[in-house]
Design a protein around this motif. Sequence first.
Motif, mmCIF file in Angstrom:
data_model
loop_
_atom_site.group_PDB
_atom_site.id
_atom_site.type_symbol
_atom_site.label_atom_id
_atom_site.label_comp_id
_atom_site.label_asym_id
_atom_site.label_seq_id
_atom_site.Cartn_x
_atom_site.Cartn_y
_atom_site.Cartn_z
ATOM 1 N N ASN A 16 -6.198 -1.893 1.561
ATOM 2 C CA ASN A 16 -5.023 -0.817 0.833
ATOM 3 C C ASN A 16 -3.899 -0.333 1.576
ATOM 4 O O ASN A 16 -4.322 0.522 2.151
ATOM 5 C CB ASN A 16 -5.768 0.198 -0.172
ATOM 6 N N ASN A 17 -2.923 -1.181 1.748
ATOM 7 C CA ASN A 17 -1.878 -0.537 2.709
ATOM 8 C C ASN A 17 -0.741 0.296 1.815
ATOM 9 O O ASN A 17 -0.473 0.096 0.900
ATOM 10 C CB ASN A 17 -1.438 -1.675 3.373
ATOM 11 N N TYR A 18 -0.106 1.217 2.920
ATOM 12 C CA TYR A 18 0.865 2.323 2.325
ATOM 13 C C TYR A 18 1.776 2.363 3.305
ATOM 14 O O TYR A 18 1.520 2.056 4.487
ATOM 15 C CB TYR A 18 0.370 3.486 1.907
ATOM 16 N N GLY A 52 10.741 1.026 -7.628
ATOM 17 C CA GLY A 52 10.377 -0.203 -6.897
ATOM 18 C C GLY A 52 10.793 0.079 -5.624
ATOM 19 O O GLY A 52 11.787 0.783 -5.325
ATOM 20 N N VAL A 53 10.434 -0.421 -4.579
ATOM 21 C CA VAL A 53 10.912 -0.591 -3.190
ATOM 22 C C VAL A 53 10.887 -1.942 -2.596
ATOM 23 O O VAL A 53 10.152 -2.708 -2.594
ATOM 24 C CB VAL A 53 10.033 0.075 -2.237
ATOM 25 N N GLY A 88 7.234 -2.818 -2.333
ATOM 26 C CA GLY A 88 6.030 -2.124 -3.108
ATOM 27 C C GLY A 88 6.604 -1.254 -4.011
ATOM 28 O O GLY A 88 7.777 -1.232 -4.477
ATOM 29 N N ARG A 89 6.067 -0.267 -4.308
ATOM 30 C CA ARG A 89 6.128 0.669 -5.434
ATOM 31 C C ARG A 89 6.015 2.094 -5.008
ATOM 32 O O ARG A 89 4.944 2.385 -4.356
ATOM 33 C CB ARG A 89 5.541 0.266 -6.696
ATOM 34 N N VAL A 90 6.728 3.105 -5.441
ATOM 35 C CA VAL A 90 6.616 4.563 -4.947
ATOM 36 C C VAL A 90 5.300 5.101 -5.674
ATOM 37 O O VAL A 90 4.977 4.980 -7.013
ATOM 38 C CB VAL A 90 7.904 5.284 -5.485
ATOM 39 N N LYS A 91 4.452 5.729 -4.891
ATOM 40 C CA LYS A 91 3.067 6.237 -5.388
ATOM 41 C C LYS A 91 3.266 7.785 -5.642
ATOM 42 O O LYS A 91 3.173 8.291 -6.676
ATOM 43 C CB LYS A 91 2.152 5.958 -4.494
ATOM 44 N N THR A 92 3.454 8.611 -4.511
ATOM 45 C CA THR A 92 3.546 9.924 -4.576
ATOM 46 C C THR A 92 4.794 10.470 -3.932
ATOM 47 O O THR A 92 5.396 9.590 -3.018
ATOM 48 C CB THR A 92 2.280 10.617 -4.068
ATOM 49 N N VAL A 93 5.526 11.562 -4.415
ATOM 50 C CA VAL A 93 6.707 12.137 -3.557
ATOM 51 C C VAL A 93 6.667 13.585 -3.474
ATOM 52 O O VAL A 93 5.995 14.302 -4.322
ATOM 53 C CB VAL A 93 7.935 11.663 -4.799
ATOM 54 N N SER A 94 7.152 13.946 -2.108
ATOM 55 C CA SER A 94 7.313 15.492 -1.963
ATOM 56 C C SER A 94 8.782 15.787 -1.836
ATOM 57 O O SER A 94 9.569 14.855 -2.261
ATOM 58 C CB SER A 94 6.752 15.683 -0.715
ATOM 59 N N GLU A 95 9.472 16.810 -1.527
ATOM 60 C CA GLU A 95 10.739 17.177 -1.688
ATOM 61 C C GLU A 95 11.659 15.922 -0.834
ATOM 62 O O GLU A 95 12.790 15.564 -1.167
ATOM 63 C CB GLU A 95 10.883 18.393 -1.193
ATOM 64 N N ILE A 112 4.463 4.698 -0.340
ATOM 65 C CA ILE A 112 4.975 3.719 -1.086
ATOM 66 C C ILE A 112 3.529 2.519 -1.262
ATOM 67 O O ILE A 112 2.767 2.494 -0.214
ATOM 68 C CB ILE A 112 5.872 2.692 -0.468
ATOM 69 N N THR A 113 3.038 2.204 -2.262
ATOM 70 C CA THR A 113 1.987 1.431 -2.463
ATOM 71 C C THR A 113 2.840 0.042 -2.024
ATOM 72 O O THR A 113 3.448 -0.569 -2.630
ATOM 73 C CB THR A 113 1.426 1.233 -3.762
ATOM 74 N N SER A 114 2.037 -0.375 -0.897
ATOM 75 C CA SER A 114 2.625 -1.752 -0.336
ATOM 76 C C SER A 114 2.106 -2.952 -1.214
ATOM 77 O O SER A 114 1.277 -2.756 -1.999
ATOM 78 C CB SER A 114 2.078 -1.828 1.065
ATOM 79 N N LEU A 115 3.137 -4.101 -1.271
ATOM 80 C CA LEU A 115 2.641 -5.252 -1.862
ATOM 81 C C LEU A 115 1.303 -5.637 -1.115
ATOM 82 O O LEU A 115 0.401 -6.333 -1.752
ATOM 83 C CB LEU A 115 3.421 -6.305 -1.440
ATOM 84 N N LEU A 116 0.940 -4.890 0.128
ATOM 85 C CA LEU A 116 -0.293 -5.490 0.812
ATOM 86 C C LEU A 116 -1.446 -4.468 0.279
ATOM 87 O O LEU A 116 -1.852 -3.562 1.220
ATOM 88 C CB LEU A 116 -0.070 -5.402 2.222
ATOM 89 N N HIS A 117 -1.659 -4.520 -0.927
ATOM 90 C CA HIS A 117 -2.542 -3.467 -1.456
ATOM 91 C C HIS A 117 -3.450 -4.111 -2.536
ATOM 92 O O HIS A 117 -2.867 -5.055 -3.430
ATOM 93 C CB HIS A 117 -1.979 -2.481 -2.361
#
Length: 288
Positions: free
Chosen positions: A128-130, A146-147, A155-162, A167-172
Amino acid sequence: MRNLFAFIYRFRAFLVFLLLEALSVFLIVRYNTYQGAAFFNSANRYVGQVLEFQSGITDYFRLTGINQALATENAALRQELMQYRQLTLTDSTASLDTTYYTSSDTSRAYPYHLQAGRVINNSVRRMNNYLTISKGTADGVQPGMGVIAPSGVVGRVKTVSEHYATITSLLHSQMLISAKLVKDNTFGTIKWQGGDYRTALLDYIPLHVKPEKGDTIVTSGFNTVFPEGIMVGTISSIEQEPDKSFYTIGVKLSVDFAQLSYVYVVENMYKVERDTLEQNAGIITDEQ
């Protein structure tokens, strides 16, 4: 001061020689055309080399800012290209003459906005890569976006700070991408099985379809994360197993995840509206 005068007195002959030598060179250069041209050409060459070296050092320390500016410009250009493609896909039989539409025509408005971000952390060897990028809520990035990279889906944005986002990579192992064959629009699902970070699987392509090695795979557009037509990869292998009603298709991914430096976060302005509508209708999908 006494030591200085002693030094000058001691080397007075040599210093007078240097002064006369410099005066002679000046007079030769000043009153002889050929020697003057040769001197100034040589001087310009050496000065140019020094200035070029100085400029190289200055540019090296400005590379981060230059790269960010180029990435931002590329994001704007890529967004325009994607918008043109969308117009072609949604209205292939009508003229694309923009005089028939205005920028306020919401029926023709392109819902996706791209924003460049620098990759500051990345993994490709795990199950599970990020990734981590230097963009966050201060820049308008939100979970679920999306990214993509210049060469395809990331991949797709998972968590965000300021100021940062993971990013949850396609390699997940849990990442599914809705994709399709370009040649006939047959859609399936891209999933990474682990191992080689350059290959994934395309599932749910039925046996009546005739895929071939080298066929192009792009995003289907059947979701609110990725626009239609973003490159995913090309078919590298095809297997037909007797106990299955679908092909097992290997896909060579277009993105080299080990070389990522800048990516583009994709914001869909209509995502909330569409997601809410589909949830209220009981439509649930794990594909992105």
